[in-house]
Design an enzyme around this catalytic site. Structure first.
Site, short mmCIF file in Angstrom:
data_model
loop_
_atom_site.label_atom_id
_atom_site.label_comp_id
_atom_site.label_asym_id
_atom_site.label_seq_id
_atom_site.Cartn_x
_atom_site.Cartn_y
_atom_site.Cartn_z
N ASP A 152 74.83 -56.54 -33.20
CA ASP A 152 73.39 -56.95 -33.76
C ASP A 152 73.45 -58.40 -33.55
OD1 ASP A 152 71.05 -57.73 -34.96
OD2 ASP A 152 71.75 -56.92 -36.93
N HIS A 171 70.46 -54.39 -33.27
CA HIS A 171 69.76 -54.58 -34.71
C HIS A 171 69.31 -53.36 -35.63
CE1 HIS A 171 67.86 -56.66 -38.03
NE2 HIS A 171 66.93 -56.03 -37.93
N ASP A 172 68.45 -52.20 -34.79
CA ASP A 172 68.10 -51.19 -35.25
C ASP A 172 69.07 -50.03 -35.67
OD1 ASP A 172 65.53 -51.88 -35.32
OD2 ASP A 172 64.84 -50.74 -33.49
N ARG A 183 55.22 -57.19 -29.43
CA ARG A 183 56.23 -55.97 -29.77
C ARG A 183 57.50 -55.76 -28.75
NH1 ARG A 183 58.16 -53.59 -34.20
NH2 ARG A 183 58.76 -51.28 -33.70
N SER A 229 67.23 -55.83 -42.60
CA SER A 229 66.28 -56.65 -41.53
C SER A 229 65.71 -57.54 -42.50
CB SER A 229 65.52 -55.96 -40.68
OG SER A 229 65.00 -56.98 -39.76
#
Length: 398
Positions: free
Chosen positions: A315, A348-349, A213, A144
């Site tokens: 992603d 993405h994670d 968040r 990232s």
């Protein structure tokens, strides 16, 4: 594992501002033998606690964030490599940042802390390595915005790095991600408790940080992973709404996906500082690999090591197309490079939660270079870049 904080003395930030005593938290794993140092760069809200799973005291990051990758016998094998991870300036996990005490006032810096950039992170890490007696790195690895940090190492210190591994990263953010990050920051700065960043002696802007968040968390999932995990299910009866709702909203279900976001946001505000979130997202948004150069290839031209670029098909935060563009820039400089695309719909994670996909190519690259059997390269494939573009490359796609 050794966990320490070191003062590197006076530090001038890229913005031109200076603080007299920059403190940096770092952890090391393994033994240094002179040519085996691997710097791991953490992501946006990560810490120096990259491995050795366990709980810290309340207020610290609860778990080691890459314990499945870093450790004895793992992809980054700490019996072979001397691993260093530094908490970046501007964060709130031990390094100097907005929540740190300003020695001139005895109060937290708050918004008076200098703006930070990815270049500042890189120079701060270089200062820690100097303190440790590490002149050069065998590899720099990060995911990232940590992958942007990796790229900055190749750009600013090309003679100090032998191998780079930017994972789920790119040379810059696209406008959609910039827009969402901007909304997230507005959630914080419009919280009445933010008080212009001077909130440390009163209620903190927890609601704004929680909303920020949640926006970020949605960016880390793909559409299909959210469908698979949550669907349209209503939350259990035990779940309680974390935010007020309008009277009519009581007629409609509180959904499982809302409950998940609320729970994780409530945990996040217990461990992270709102000002740090503002600072670090701006550092990420501002980053442009080509800054000061004619383009990405020109920025990386002095790097004469090898590179493994990794991306994930699901992603949309940092897309496989963006990673391929980065690999092309490295190829243009005749840098040995492979772009390893992982077929994953997690989002993405994936670089954090799919160690079985990340570990083997990473371990091969560190051990034997680009000839590792677990490494594939899109350039060797007959597929065009559009064939490996993310399955869900837009939050708003149908």
């Amino acid at each position: 594992m050794d966990s320490n904080t070191v003062s590197v003395g006076e530090f001038e930030f890229q913005c031109g501002e200076t603080i007299d005593d920059l403190e940096l938290a770092y952890e090391t794993y393994g033994d240094f033998t002179g040519d085996n140092a691997v710097l791991v760069c953490h992501a946006l809200t990560g810490s120096a606690h990259v491995a050795s799973r366990g709980r810290f005291e309340e207020g610290d990051q609860a778990y080691a964030w890459w314990d499945d990758i870093v450790g004895p016998g793992k992809a980054i094998d700490t019996t072979e490599y001397f691993v260093v991870c530094v908490n970046v300036p501007g964060s709130c996990y031990g390094s100097s940042g907005p929540s740190s005490t300003n020695p001139e006032t005895g109060e937290p810096y708050g918004p008076d802390f200098p703006p930070v950039t990815v270049a500042d992170w890189t120079e701060a890490q270089r200062r820690v390595l100097d303190e440790l007696g590490v002149p050069a790195l065998y590899a720099v690895v990060g995911g990232s915005v940590g992958g942007m940090n990796v790229l900055e190492w190749a750009k600013r210190h090309p003679d100090h790095v032998e191998k780079i591994v930017p994972i789920a990263a790119a040379g810059r953010l696209d406008p959609q991600c910039l827009a969402l990050d901007g909304i997230a920051r507005r959630a914080i700065t419009t919280d009445e408790n933010w008080q212009g960043g001077h909130y440390y002696d009163g209620p903190e802007p927890d609601q704004g940080l929680a909303l920020a968040r949640q926006i970020g968390h949605v960016m880390y999932f793909s559409k299909s992973s959210m469908e698979r995990r949550f669907g349209r299910r209503a939350a259990t009866r035990e779940a309680e709404r974390a935010f007020p709702t309008d009277p009519a909203g009581r007629f409609f279900p509180y959904r499982d996906v809302e409950s998940y976001l609320d729970y994780n946001a409530s945990k996040f505000v217990e461990r992270f500082d709102a000002n740090s979130y503002l600072y670090l997202t701006r550092a990420m948004d501002n980053y442009d690999l080509a800054s000061g150069f004619e383009g990405d290839a020109d920025a990386l031209a002095a790097f004469d090591g090898a590179a493994l670029v990794m991306s994930f098909t699901g992603d949309w935060h940092f897309t496989s197309d963006q990673s391929e563009a980065l690999a092309d820039a490295l190829r243009a400089t005749d840098t040995p490079v492979a772009h390893h695309v992982v077929d994953s719909d997690y989002g993405h994670d994936a670089f954090l939660v799919e160690p079985d996909n990340v570990g083997p190519p990473l371990a091969d690259f560190l051990e034997v270079g680009l000839d590792g059997s677990a490494i594939s390269d899109t350039e060797e494939s007959d597929e065009e870049p559009s064939d490996f573009a993310p399955v869900h490359n837009s939050l708003f796609s149908s």
